[in-house]
Design a protein around this motif. Sequence first.
Motif, PDB file in Angstrom:
ATOM      1  N   ILE A  49       0.843  -1.193   0.000  1.00 60.19           N
ATOM      2  CA  ILE A  49       0.000   0.000   0.000  1.00 60.19           C
ATOM      3  C   ILE A  49       0.881   1.247   0.000  1.00 60.19           C
ATOM      4  O   ILE A  49       1.677   1.459   0.929  1.00 60.19           O
ATOM      5  N   ASN A  50       0.755   2.034  -1.054  1.00 59.33           N
ATOM      6  CA  ASN A  50       1.433   3.328  -1.110  1.00 59.33           C
ATOM      7  C   ASN A  50       0.505   4.352  -0.470  1.00 59.33           C
ATOM      8  O   ASN A  50      -0.634   4.547  -0.919  1.00 59.33           O
ATOM      9  N   PHE A  51       1.017   5.004   0.553  1.00 60.02           N
ATOM     10  CA  PHE A  51       0.156   5.634   1.559  1.00 60.02           C
ATOM     11  C   PHE A  51       0.754   6.972   1.964  1.00 60.02           C
ATOM     12  O   PHE A  51       1.960   7.184   1.968  1.00 60.02           O
ATOM     13  N   ALA A  52      -0.122   7.881   2.324  1.00 62.07           N
ATOM     14  CA  ALA A  52       0.308   9.149   2.917  1.00 62.07           C
ATOM     15  C   ALA A  52      -0.717   9.568   3.957  1.00 62.07           C
ATOM     16  O   ALA A  52      -1.897   9.201   3.879  1.00 62.07           O
ATOM     17  N   SER A  53      -0.256  10.335   4.940  1.00 63.95           N
ATOM     18  CA  SER A  53      -1.129  10.791   6.015  1.00 63.95           C
ATOM     19  C   SER A  53      -0.800  12.226   6.371  1.00 63.95           C
ATOM     20  O   SER A  53       0.340  12.690   6.204  1.00 63.95           O
ATOM     21  N   SER A  54      -1.784  12.952   6.870  1.00 64.38           N
ATOM     22  CA  SER A  54      -1.552  14.313   7.327  1.00 64.38           C
ATOM     23  C   SER A  54      -0.960  14.344   8.727  1.00 64.38           C
ATOM     24  O   SER A  54      -0.578  15.411   9.212  1.00 64.38           O
ATOM     25  N   MET A  55      -0.878  13.171   9.376  1.00 67.97           N
ATOM     26  CA  MET A  55      -0.277  13.069  10.700  1.00 67.97           C
ATOM     27  C   MET A  55       0.965  12.180  10.630  1.00 67.97           C
ATOM     28  O   MET A  55       1.400  11.792   9.540  1.00 67.97           O
ATOM     29  N   GLU A  56       1.527  11.852  11.791  1.00 71.85           N
ATOM     30  CA  GLU A  56       2.814  11.164  11.831  1.00 71.85           C
ATOM     31  C   GLU A  56       2.727   9.666  12.102  1.00 71.85           C
ATOM     32  O   GLU A  56       3.758   8.990  12.167  1.00 71.85           O
ATOM     33  N   ASP A  57       1.525   9.156  12.263  1.00 70.10           N
ATOM     34  CA  ASP A  57       1.366   7.712  12.444  1.00 70.10           C
ATOM     35  C   ASP A  57      -0.028   7.329  11.966  1.00 70.10           C
ATOM     36  O   ASP A  57      -0.932   8.173  11.864  1.00 70.10           O
ATOM     37  N   ALA A  58      -0.191   6.048  11.688  1.00 68.26           N
ATOM     38  CA  ALA A  58      -1.486   5.545  11.216  1.00 68.26           C
ATOM     39  C   ALA A  58      -1.461   4.033  11.289  1.00 68.26           C
ATOM     40  O   ALA A  58      -0.395   3.409  11.314  1.00 68.26           O
ATOM     41  N   ASP A  59      -2.643   3.456  11.318  1.00 68.53           N
ATOM     42  CA  ASP A  59      -2.782   2.008  11.164  1.00 68.53           C
ATOM     43  C   ASP A  59      -3.348   1.736   9.781  1.00 68.53           C
ATOM     44  O   ASP A  59      -4.217   2.485   9.299  1.00 68.53           O
ATOM     45  N   VAL A  60      -2.856   0.668   9.161  1.00 71.50           N
ATOM     46  CA  VAL A  60      -3.342   0.307   7.829  1.00 71.50           C
ATOM     47  C   VAL A  60      -3.874  -1.118   7.880  1.00 71.50           C
ATOM     48  O   VAL A  60      -3.150  -2.053   8.239  1.00 71.50           O
ATOM     49  N   TYR A  61      -5.147  -1.272   7.548  1.00 73.91           N
ATOM     50  CA  TYR A  61      -5.815  -2.571   7.476  1.00 73.91           C
ATOM     51  C   TYR A  61      -6.132  -2.879   6.017  1.00 73.91           C
ATOM     52  O   TYR A  61      -6.579  -1.994   5.273  1.00 73.91           O
ATOM     53  N   VAL A  62      -5.919  -4.120   5.637  1.00 78.45           N
ATOM     54  CA  VAL A  62      -6.285  -4.579   4.296  1.00 78.45           C
ATOM     55  C   VAL A  62      -7.126  -5.841   4.446  1.00 78.45           C
ATOM     56  O   VAL A  62      -6.749  -6.764   5.176  1.00 78.45           O
ATOM     57  N   LYS A  63      -8.269  -5.871   3.754  1.00 79.27           N
ATOM     58  CA  LYS A  63      -9.154  -7.037   3.798  1.00 79.27           C
ATOM     59  C   LYS A  63      -9.301  -7.626   2.394  1.00 79.27           C
ATOM     60  O   LYS A  63      -9.541  -6.895   1.432  1.00 79.27           O
ATOM     61  N   LEU A  64      -9.144  -8.934   2.307  1.00 76.77           N
ATOM     62  CA  LEU A  64      -9.397  -9.679   1.085  1.00 76.77           C
ATOM     63  C   LEU A  64     -10.791 -10.275   1.204  1.00 76.77           C
ATOM     64  O   LEU A  64     -11.077 -11.014   2.156  1.00 76.77           O
ATOM     65  N   ILE A  65     -11.671  -9.979   0.224  1.00 80.87           N
ATOM     66  CA  ILE A  65     -13.090 -10.298   0.326  1.00 80.87           C
ATOM     67  C   ILE A  65     -13.548 -11.035  -0.933  1.00 80.87           C
ATOM     68  O   ILE A  65     -13.159 -10.684  -2.054  1.00 80.87           O
ATOM     69  N   ASP A  66     -14.365 -12.054  -0.737  1.00 76.63           N
ATOM     70  CA  ASP A  66     -15.009 -12.794  -1.829  1.00 76.63           C
ATOM     71  C   ASP A  66     -16.428 -12.254  -1.980  1.00 76.63           C
ATOM     72  O   ASP A  66     -17.262 -12.414  -1.083  1.00 76.63           O
ATOM     73  N   VAL A  67     -16.695 -11.589  -3.122  1.00 80.73           N
ATOM     74  CA  VAL A  67     -18.018 -11.006  -3.369  1.00 80.73           C
ATOM     75  C   VAL A  67     -18.850 -11.997  -4.162  1.00 80.73           C
ATOM     76  O   VAL A  67     -18.515 -12.351  -5.300  1.00 80.73           O
ATOM     77  N   TYR A  68     -19.931 -12.463  -3.569  1.00 81.70           N
ATOM     78  CA  TYR A  68     -20.809 -13.426  -4.221  1.00 81.70           C
ATOM     79  C   TYR A  68     -21.601 -12.746  -5.347  1.00 81.70           C
ATOM     80  O   TYR A  68     -21.775 -11.517  -5.346  1.00 81.70           O
ATOM     81  N   PRO A  69     -22.113 -13.517  -6.300  1.00 84.76           N
ATOM     82  CA  PRO A  69     -22.917 -12.938  -7.380  1.00 84.76           C
ATOM     83  C   PRO A  69     -24.111 -12.153  -6.845  1.00 84.76           C
ATOM     84  O   PRO A  69     -24.665 -12.482  -5.791  1.00 84.76           O
TER      85      PRO A  69
END
Length: 632
Positions: A496-516
């Motif tokens: 994840i290429n990321f930027a923030s207006s503050m000096e720290d952050a948490d980054v969550y990524v979810k892999l999801i299976d989308v049903y029809p």
Amino acid sequence: MKNLRLLFLAPLWTILVFIGNSCSSESENSSYKTFTKEDYSKKEVYIEMRDGAKLFTTIYSPKDKDQDYPVIIKRTPYSCNPYGADTMPEKISHNPKLVESGYIFVVQDVRGRWNSEGVFENVKPPYSLWDSTATDELTDSYDTYDWLVENLENFNGNIGQYGNSYPGWTTLIGARTNHPNLKAVMAMAPVTNFFYEDFYRYGLCGMNYIPVMNAFGTYKDEPTTESWYDMKDSIYGLDQVEEGESVPYYEFFRERLALTNFEDIMGDNFFWKEIKAHPNYDEYQDKRNWLNYIKEPMSPQIMIVGGWHDEQNLFGILNSYKSLVESNPDAQLVVGPWSHGHNKNRDSLYCLGDICFGTDISKNFQEGIEFDYWEYHLKGKGEAPNFSVRLFDTGILVWKEFEEFPPTSNEEITYFLSNDGSLSSELTHQEGFKEFVSDPLNPVPFLEEDNFYRMAPKSYMTADQRFLANRKDVLSFTSDVLEEDLTVNGEVKALINFASSMEDADVYVKLIDVYPDVRSNKEHDLEDVDYSGYQRLIRLGYIRARFRNGFVTPERLVAGEKTSIQVPLLEVFHTFKKGHRIMIQVQSSMFPLFDMNPQNWKDNIFEATKEDFKSSVHKVYNDSKIILPINN
């Protein structure tokens, strides 16, 4: 297989008391008798360790003395309950076939817990490897095996060890002793490293563990058969819950927000104090990383067992096997669809939340793998399970066997997180980004319902993510409809290429299976669930941005500056079916599963006050990518 070698071996931090493991089935050899619980007797003893500490131990032995039996032992911090020589548990073992076949089942309170003497230390380092006069779980395990060899009657000399979660860790420790009578171990969902699992996850605090923390960080003065720790239930409103009232956990934690606001609950908790004192990966953390100590050759046959949906120790399941298999090439791995400890259930249809995986999955494991494993390695009967790696595909609901884990022959497919919300295999040349505001006072909830009162419901690992559709602080990226099945088998990489207006952050990524969008009912579907358009969580990854370049020395983000953050998602084995879509979601909180980042820099977030929490604008750039290992 090391078939002739001498070998050895709650839900993690679930507050469980012991109900032993056992299984039942008819003996293959008609000369052997078939037993029930009534055919066992119980004995309670104290086993003295080399430093004089006495560990409380319960022994369940077949009353029949016409033959000798092997031992299956569990060493646990969760209690040998029920106590009392005349009190039998509801089950001697989770596996009734083992009970029927005849084993000596042994359960021991580890040092400093329940009815054992000594002082407890969580995931104690192997002090004896550095000081021959020291004691630890290695020496306690070895001394226990010696006592069993010297004192048990009708014992055939072969010991096996098993356990789930923390007892899974003590099982790996047993294997590391290389005791000559320890023939086989089965480590289920073993704890390996608290910096990456359970209470502390890649720098985040497992806030959902706070309601049970005192069970693991309260010293006791003397052996006891009664709980000695104060869970502070009234603070969480559990008395109201018992009276049928609803207590909103999300609001409870949001009101407090800062970890410094939980001292009324955990002020005297020694384990909490240790966690707060070591927020980075330092020498203290490294000494307690048991992946460092299981890379050596070990004499027992080893099987690691766990589930893809283990909400506590998936890291330990996968990484313990990867760490030990290089020096122990005969080690085996089984990963089913289970959540934490569910391979010990006797289910019919196994479901986790809305998602069902099939019938008798745990029963078939117990009778077709676990039972055969112990019978062969401890009794020399039948055949040993003949595989290296056995994995459950959570998309098409089938078991498959492999020679290695993770597979090295996979191809890869890359998806970019496009500005228009699509998940594209091509990167647009013009740089762009999507942005959102991360507000600590309005963190993203990790589940739709707010009805848990001890720890996070296991079902969140498969939960429908559509409840977040209107959240502007959750970014979604969705692929086109798949024209053919796509099997992901291996480690998913999120860059994840990321930027923030503050000096720290948490980054969550979810892999999801989308049903029809329109989906007909399938086998095992629950009748009261509409699966059309269901957004099923497959894997969740997370990291605190300060640790993007390593966990030893945290680094501030430069406000507004683009930086690359790799979010660990571990391995996946899931087939996205034809007609489904793949979705990636990016967000900066999952509350109160984990604590909220103040985002305003603090050297130690455990010392932040509520006033330190600030809103921040986060950007996710369109050259961010997800790399999926493909095995078709």
